[in-house]
Design an enzyme around this catalytic site. Structure first.
Site, PDB file in Angstrom:
ATOM      1  N   SER A   4       0.446  12.342  12.779  1.00  0.00           N
ATOM      2  CA  SER A   4       0.626  10.976  13.251  1.00  0.00           C
ATOM      3  C   SER A   4       0.887  10.082  12.040  1.00  0.00           C
ATOM      4  O   SER A   4       0.363  10.312  10.960  1.00  0.00           O
ATOM      5  CB  SER A   4      -0.654  10.523  13.955  1.00  0.00           C
ATOM      6  OG  SER A   4      -0.691   9.121  14.024  1.00  0.00           O
ATOM      7  N   GLU A  36       1.206   6.935  20.235  1.00  0.00           N
ATOM      8  CA  GLU A  36       2.177   7.801  19.564  1.00  0.00           C
ATOM      9  C   GLU A  36       2.155   9.204  20.187  1.00  0.00           C
ATOM     10  O   GLU A  36       3.205   9.808  20.429  1.00  0.00           O
ATOM     11  CB  GLU A  36       1.825   7.867  18.069  1.00  0.00           C
ATOM     12  CG  GLU A  36       2.897   8.488  17.210  1.00  0.00           C
ATOM     13  CD  GLU A  36       2.433   8.672  15.761  1.00  0.00           C
ATOM     14  OE1 GLU A  36       1.340   8.182  15.401  1.00  0.00           O
ATOM     15  OE2 GLU A  36       3.157   9.335  15.007  1.00  0.00           O
ATOM     16  N   CYS A  56     -16.942  13.846   9.269  1.00  0.00           N
ATOM     17  CA  CYS A  56     -17.424  12.862   8.294  1.00  0.00           C
ATOM     18  C   CYS A  56     -18.945  12.881   8.143  1.00  0.00           C
ATOM     19  O   CYS A  56     -19.469  12.484   7.101  1.00  0.00           O
ATOM     20  CB  CYS A  56     -16.973  11.463   8.694  1.00  0.00           C
ATOM     21  SG  CYS A  56     -15.219  11.391   9.058  1.00  0.00           S
ATOM     22  N   GLU A  92       1.023   2.882  -1.490  1.00  0.00           N
ATOM     23  CA  GLU A  92       1.546   2.311  -0.241  1.00  0.00           C
ATOM     24  C   GLU A  92       0.551   1.368   0.434  1.00  0.00           C
ATOM     25  O   GLU A  92       0.903   0.682   1.382  1.00  0.00           O
ATOM     26  CB  GLU A  92       1.983   3.422   0.723  1.00  0.00           C
ATOM     27  CG  GLU A  92       0.921   4.430   1.131  1.00  0.00           C
ATOM     28  CD  GLU A  92       0.791   5.641   0.199  1.00  0.00           C
ATOM     29  OE1 GLU A  92       1.091   5.499  -1.005  1.00  0.00           O
ATOM     30  OE2 GLU A  92       0.385   6.709   0.688  1.00  0.00           O
ATOM     31  N   GLU A 119      -2.506   5.758  17.572  1.00  0.00           N
ATOM     32  CA  GLU A 119      -2.311   7.203  17.538  1.00  0.00           C
ATOM     33  C   GLU A 119      -2.162   7.759  18.961  1.00  0.00           C
ATOM     34  O   GLU A 119      -1.337   8.638  19.215  1.00  0.00           O
ATOM     35  CB  GLU A 119      -3.508   7.855  16.835  1.00  0.00           C
ATOM     36  CG  GLU A 119      -3.236   9.223  16.279  1.00  0.00           C
ATOM     37  CD  GLU A 119      -4.404   9.703  15.402  1.00  0.00           C
ATOM     38  OE1 GLU A 119      -4.297   9.563  14.171  1.00  0.00           O
ATOM     39  OE2 GLU A 119      -5.403  10.185  15.943  1.00  0.00           O
ATOM     40  N   GLU A 123      -7.988   7.270  -1.525  1.00  0.00           N
ATOM     41  CA  GLU A 123      -7.043   6.743  -0.531  1.00  0.00           C
ATOM     42  C   GLU A 123      -6.762   5.258  -0.752  1.00  0.00           C
ATOM     43  O   GLU A 123      -5.624   4.824  -0.709  1.00  0.00           O
ATOM     44  CB  GLU A 123      -7.607   6.949   0.890  1.00  0.00           C
ATOM     45  CG  GLU A 123      -6.675   6.444   1.989  1.00  0.00           C
ATOM     46  CD  GLU A 123      -7.312   6.477   3.380  1.00  0.00           C
ATOM     47  OE1 GLU A 123      -8.486   6.077   3.508  1.00  0.00           O
ATOM     48  OE2 GLU A 123      -6.640   6.900   4.332  1.00  0.00           O
ATOM     49  N   LYS A 153     -12.007   8.631   0.238  1.00  0.00           N
ATOM     50  CA  LYS A 153     -11.623   7.259   0.602  1.00  0.00           C
ATOM     51  C   LYS A 153     -11.422   6.402  -0.650  1.00  0.00           C
ATOM     52  O   LYS A 153     -10.674   5.434  -0.632  1.00  0.00           O
ATOM     53  CB  LYS A 153     -12.686   6.631   1.502  1.00  0.00           C
ATOM     54  CG  LYS A 153     -12.753   7.248   2.898  1.00  0.00           C
ATOM     55  CD  LYS A 153     -11.629   6.755   3.790  1.00  0.00           C
ATOM     56  CE  LYS A 153     -11.594   7.512   5.114  1.00  0.00           C
ATOM     57  NZ  LYS A 153     -10.371   7.207   5.881  1.00  0.00           N
ATOM     58  N   CYS A 170      -6.490  10.623  10.072  1.00  0.00           N
ATOM     59  CA  CYS A 170      -7.555   9.698   9.640  1.00  0.00           C
ATOM     60  C   CYS A 170      -8.177  10.108   8.328  1.00  0.00           C
ATOM     61  O   CYS A 170      -8.834   9.311   7.672  1.00  0.00           O
ATOM     62  CB  CYS A 170      -8.685   9.654  10.653  1.00  0.00           C
ATOM     63  SG  CYS A 170      -8.136   9.422  12.310  1.00  0.00           S
TER      64      CYS A 170
END
Lengths: 583, 163
Positions: free
Chosen positions: A328, A285, A512, A375, A282, A370, A367, A308
């Site tokens: 990102s 980038e 978090c 993908e 990141e 996710e 999560k 994230c």
């Protein structure tokens, strides 16, 4: 100042103070159920609906809800007269008369505010019998909604609408039939829900809980064919101890590692390692986009947004699909870890990815969603197989008869266990961007950082901005936590009013550390402050505090990935986003 | 729930009514009133379109629509049967009349028959307590209705339908 008397105690409080707050000041703990206030975070729920907090005010005919009644000069208040106690018990009995008596098997048992209230008020019998709600249970990959257990405190609705501005949950229908639900009684999975889990973080009962996957972990560990690998997110170590009687803010990293090893995991690794890897990707980038932008390349879009947080990703996919090329492309640390474990590590160990089970311990329920995104599957096999929340890990440790408090402190395994202080910071608001700045600064300027701590990026305000001096180049940084704050930032970007180069966004208030999978804070925001402080202390104690100096990360690039943003990195560590507006 | 697109005229109507109220979310109830007056009911996709115009979550609109019994998400029938369950009608057997309509039409309160001919609702007092129990169909008022009369009332309209 206004002078009042509560239970014979006289207190002076500013005008506008509620009776409940005044009582708190006088050291009197009036019971509440629907009310919730997170001090310092501007989060308050006081619909005045449950009526548990009623008190008797001299000269008033009716009992008064203390959470939403302001004090008046000379008020004489009794918080525990017979009339008050009878009223409270009646109110609670009425609530309980339409609540399933499933305490023994309820996921919330032992941590339920309704159960605690029944105990506190000494309810031994429910005198009123009446109709019972019978709703369908809504199962999603992350959150389970059991509206039969809803007591209409509407805390979840407040979090979903006011704090997160997601707007999925709303009170619908009326009277006995009223319930909190997505529009048209849709399932959460078919709504715009981000699975941030803030609804279940504040739910006083078992109406909203996470999907429990502890049994799947025990089963995986028992399977001798499988190599079972575990990763633990940064915020977990700062909160797990609370489930074992430690003070909030106690870091239990070493004991947690020891417990995971005793549970039977073959390898105990650290998501912090993957956080360092995220910074490499990141951060690179960011610099690539920044330098192109500075050279006048008009095709480059700034600001770059962190990616994230899976709830944040789902939020912008639904709400701001026209901006999906701004965040990102770096995957979250959880997914980077899974991807590297099932390629690099699997190769090293000579294990087929199908025989490797990757378990994540996360402070988060999103999560769980996710890890199931299409993908993140390779030939039908997921990069991450099972996600447990911090709470589930605590249950698992207790289930397996392990006493965390007596365990020695142990270290993570090699080669995905070594991490830096920068990786630890991922668990708090401001942490990802601080970690990124530490690395980006040194890469961009070629100079060593004059200081490692960036106090200007820290704090708990919902939206913060700071300018970081990159040796003459001023970088405008924005930080938002809570999706409502993120929305404001995105609206500015949409209208071309934003002048930030980089923005960090975390969905949960506090980041978090305040995630939906953490031990329940029960409205005590102080706990979040202590967890945050704990992570900064953990960072200070690390020998290496910059991601690009993590020797195992350097080795990973040398042996496997090449360099950041290489073709292999793109394939394994980056992702793309989808327009979900139509859903 | 099946996803259906809002028809173009309906979409234009939503846009124009919302615009007339300056897309102000505080005017939600007035907007919904007008839309129901024009279209007869407020289907899910219509609520989504209003949410889009007013920049508020559709769950909030559904909360309002499902709260007020005046609003309906189902199309109303050609003949709207309303059974009064106000105090006087209730004590004189209004509920039994309602039950008989439900049984004969095979629908619940608030629903419309499959052929779109009848819809059934209950109301609270039409101010004709002397005639209790009262049933209204469109503009027509039926007084002192007994469950035994229900079949005859339904037949009356079915005959009209058959022409």
């Amino acid at each position: 100042m206004i002078k009042i008397t509560i239970d014979q105690k006289t207190v002076s409080v500013p005008r506008g103070t509620t009776i409940l707050e005044a009582a708190e000041k006088a050291g009197i703990d009036i019971p509440t159920l629907c009310h919730m206030k997170l001090h310092d975070m501007n989060i308050e729920n006081k619909p005045g609906g449950c009526r548990i907090c009623v008190v008797e005010v001299n000269g008033r005919r009716n009992l008064t809800p203390s959470c939403c009644t302001e004090v008046e000069e000379g008020m004489m208040i009794n918080t525990h007269s017979m009339r008050v106690i009878n009223a409270r018990r009646t109110v609670l009995e009425l609530i309980l008369s339409d609540h399933p008596a499933e305490c023994l098997t309820c996921a919330k048992s032992g941590d339920c505010e309704l159960q605690r209230m029944a105990h506190r008020l000494g309810i031994r019998e429910i005198h009123c019998k009446g109709e019972q709600s019978a709703y369908r249970i809504d199962n999603s990959p992350a959150i389970i909604r059991d509206p039969d257990k809803c007591i209409m405190c509407r805390r979840c609705e407040m979090m979903c609408n006011e704090v997160q501005t997601v707007g999925v949950l709303s009170a619908v229908h009326r009277g006995f039939n009223s319930v909190v639900s997505p529009a048209f009684e849709k399932d959460l999975m078919h709504s715009e829900c981000t699975f941030c889990g803030q609804c279940l973080a504040v739910c006083p009962t078992g109406a909203l809980t996470e999907v429990d996957e502890t049994t799947s972990v025990v089963r995986a560990i028992s399977d001798r064919e499988k190599v079972v690998v575990v990763q633990t997110a940064p915020a977990v170590r700062a909160a797990l101890g609370e489930e074992f009687g430690y003070q909030a803010g106690t870091v239990v990293t070493g004991k947690m590692v020891a417990a995971l090893r005793r549970l039977g995991f073959n390898y105990v690794f650290d998501t912090d390692f993957a956080a360092d890897l995220t910074i490499m990707e990141e951060g690179t980038e960011l610099l690539q986009r920044l330098n192109a932008f500075l050279k006048g390349d008009k095709s480059v879009k700034l600001p770059i947004l962190t990616s994230c947080c899976p709830a944040w990703v789902k939020f912008f996919e639904h709400q701001f699909p026209e901006l999906i090329d701004i965040p990102s492309t770096a995957r979250s640390p959880q997914q980077m870890f899974g991807s590297i474990a099932k390629t690099y590590l699997a190769e090293k160990l000579g294990v087929d990815r199908k025989n490797m089970i990757v378990v994540s311990i996360m402070p988060c329920v999103a999560k769980k969603y996710e890890r199931g995104r299409d993908e993140f599957y390779v030939d039908g096999n997921p990069d991450v197989d099972i996600v447990l929340t911090t709470r589930e890990l605590a249950h698992l440790i207790k289930l397996c008869n392990i006493d965390l408090t007596t365990l020695p402190e142990e270290d993570f395994d090699e080669p995905l266990g070594q991490s830096t202080g920068a990786g630890v910071l991922f668990g708090t608001t401001g942490g990802v961007i601080e970690a990124a700045v530490r690395t980006a600064y040194e890469i961009q300027t070629g100079k060593a950082l004059p200081r490692i701590n960036f106090e200007e990026l820290r704090g708990m305000e919902g939206f913060r901005k700071a300018i970081v001096d990159f040796d003459g180049l001023e970088l405008n940084i924005g930080i938002a936590h809570g999706l409502g704050n993120a929305r404001k930032l995105l609206e500015d970007i949409e209208q071309g009013k934003s002048h930030f180069h980089a923005i960090e966004i975390m969905s949960c208030p506090g980041g978090c550390i305040g995630g939906g999978g953490q031990p329940y804070h029960h409205g005590n925001a102080d706990i979040l402050m202590k967890r945050q402080h704990a992570l900064y202390t953990e960072d200070e104690l690390k020998v290496i505090r910059k991601s690009h100096e993590n020797p195992d990360i350097l080795k990973l690039y040398a042996e496997f990935l090449g360099k950041p943003l290489s073709e292999k990195s793109h394939k394994l560590l980056h992702t793309n986003y989808f327009n979900r507006k139509a859903e | 729930m099946t996803k259906t697109q809002l028809s173009e005229p309906a979409e234009i109507l939503v846009k124009s009514i919302c615009a007339r109220y300056k897309n102000d979310e505080h005017e939600l109830i007035n907007i919904l009133h007008e839309l129901q007056h024009e279209l007869g009911h407020l289907p899910a996709e219509l609520q989504s379109a209003v949410a889009h115009e007013l920049h508020i979550p559709v769950s909030k609109i559904y909360g309002v629509v499902s709260f007020y019994s005046f609003f309906t998400m189902l199309p109303k029938g050609k003949y709207q049967i309303s059974v009064c369950l106000g105090t006087a009608c209730y004590v004189r057997g209004g509920e039994l009349v309602l039950e008989e309509f439900k049984r004969r039409l095979n629908i619940k309160t608030g629903e419309t028959t499959k052929d779109g001919v009848f819809s059934l609702s209950c109301i609270r007092c039409v101010g004709a307590c002397g005639l209790a129990p009262v049933v209204t169909i469109g503009e027509k008022v039926y007084g002192r209705v007994s469950p035994q009369q229900v079949r005859r009332i339904i037949d009356e309209y079915l005959m009209l339908e058959e022409g």
